[in-house]
Design an enzyme around this catalytic site. Structure first.
Site, PDB file in Angstrom:
ATOM      1  N   CYS A 142     -18.165 -27.981  10.829  1.00 14.63           N
ATOM      2  CA  CYS A 142     -18.442 -29.209  11.602  1.00 14.63           C
ATOM      3  C   CYS A 142     -18.821 -30.338  10.656  1.00 14.63           C
ATOM      4  CB  CYS A 142     -19.553 -28.978  12.620  1.00 14.63           C
ATOM      5  SG  CYS A 142     -18.983 -28.147  14.118  1.00 14.63           S
ATOM      6  N   ASN A 199     -10.278 -13.736  12.055  1.00 12.69           N
ATOM      7  CA  ASN A 199     -11.320 -12.730  12.248  1.00 12.69           C
ATOM      8  C   ASN A 199     -12.087 -13.032  13.528  1.00 12.69           C
ATOM      9  OD1 ASN A 199     -10.829 -11.163   9.926  1.00 12.69           O
ATOM     10  ND2 ASN A 199     -11.914 -12.649   8.655  1.00 12.69           N
ATOM     11  N   HIS A 252     -11.335 -20.260  12.724  1.00 11.70           N
ATOM     12  CA  HIS A 252     -10.449 -20.740  11.658  1.00 11.70           C
ATOM     13  C   HIS A 252      -9.392 -19.687  11.390  1.00 11.70           C
ATOM     14  CE1 HIS A 252     -13.882 -18.589   9.986  1.00 11.70           C
ATOM     15  NE2 HIS A 252     -13.031 -18.101   9.091  1.00 11.70           N
TER      16      HIS A 252
END
Ligand code: AMP
Ligand code: ZN
Length: 115
Positions: free
Chosen positions: A9, A89, A102
């Site tokens: 972020c 993951n 991600h």
């Protein structure tokens, strides 16, 4: 974790952050700081999504865009034909470390079978 403490972020909110090697209005791409392959990139949505557990029909456009950008990065790195692996993951058993969804792009060597 609050988004203030979230490393991704912080990158997303800083338009002049030096880490991204690619940015558009929805995602950015950084080199993994602990690469597991000669090419190891992370494709990250600007929006804080904790994990796949928070994905629903409303996130179909951003999830699709992650894959489009990943393919574009593979092309830029010249590994479209030699091959690459995309990994996402999800949760403790996968080893997910960062709670901001991600996509990993790994390439540049023969990757071992997954297990
Ligand atoms: P995951 O296990 O899927 O949550 O992946 C987290 C990845 O992020 C690991 O491969 C880390 O090496 C990588 N990483 C952690 N912090 C950063 C950072 N500031 N910039 C780039 N990669 C990072
Ligand atoms: Zn975040």
């Amino acid at each position: 974790m609050t988004t203030k403490q979230c490393v991704f972020c912080n990158i997303a909110k800083d338009p002049v952050h030096p880490s991204p090697i690619y940015r558009d209005e929805r995602v950015f791409v950084v080199k993994d700081i602990n690469p597991k392959a000669p090419i190891h990139l992370l494709v990250v949505p600007n929006q804080h999504l904790n994990s796949l557990a928070y994905i629903g029909p409303g996130q179909v456009p951003i999830m699709g865009h992650l894959f489009v950008v990943a393919e574009e990065m593979a092309r830029r790195e010249g590994v479209t034909l030699s091959g690459f692996r995309l990994t996402l993951n999800q949760g403790q058993d996968s080893g997910q470390e960062l709670d901001h969804l991600h996509l990993h792009l790994m390439a540049g060597r023969k990757l071992r079978a997954m297990g």
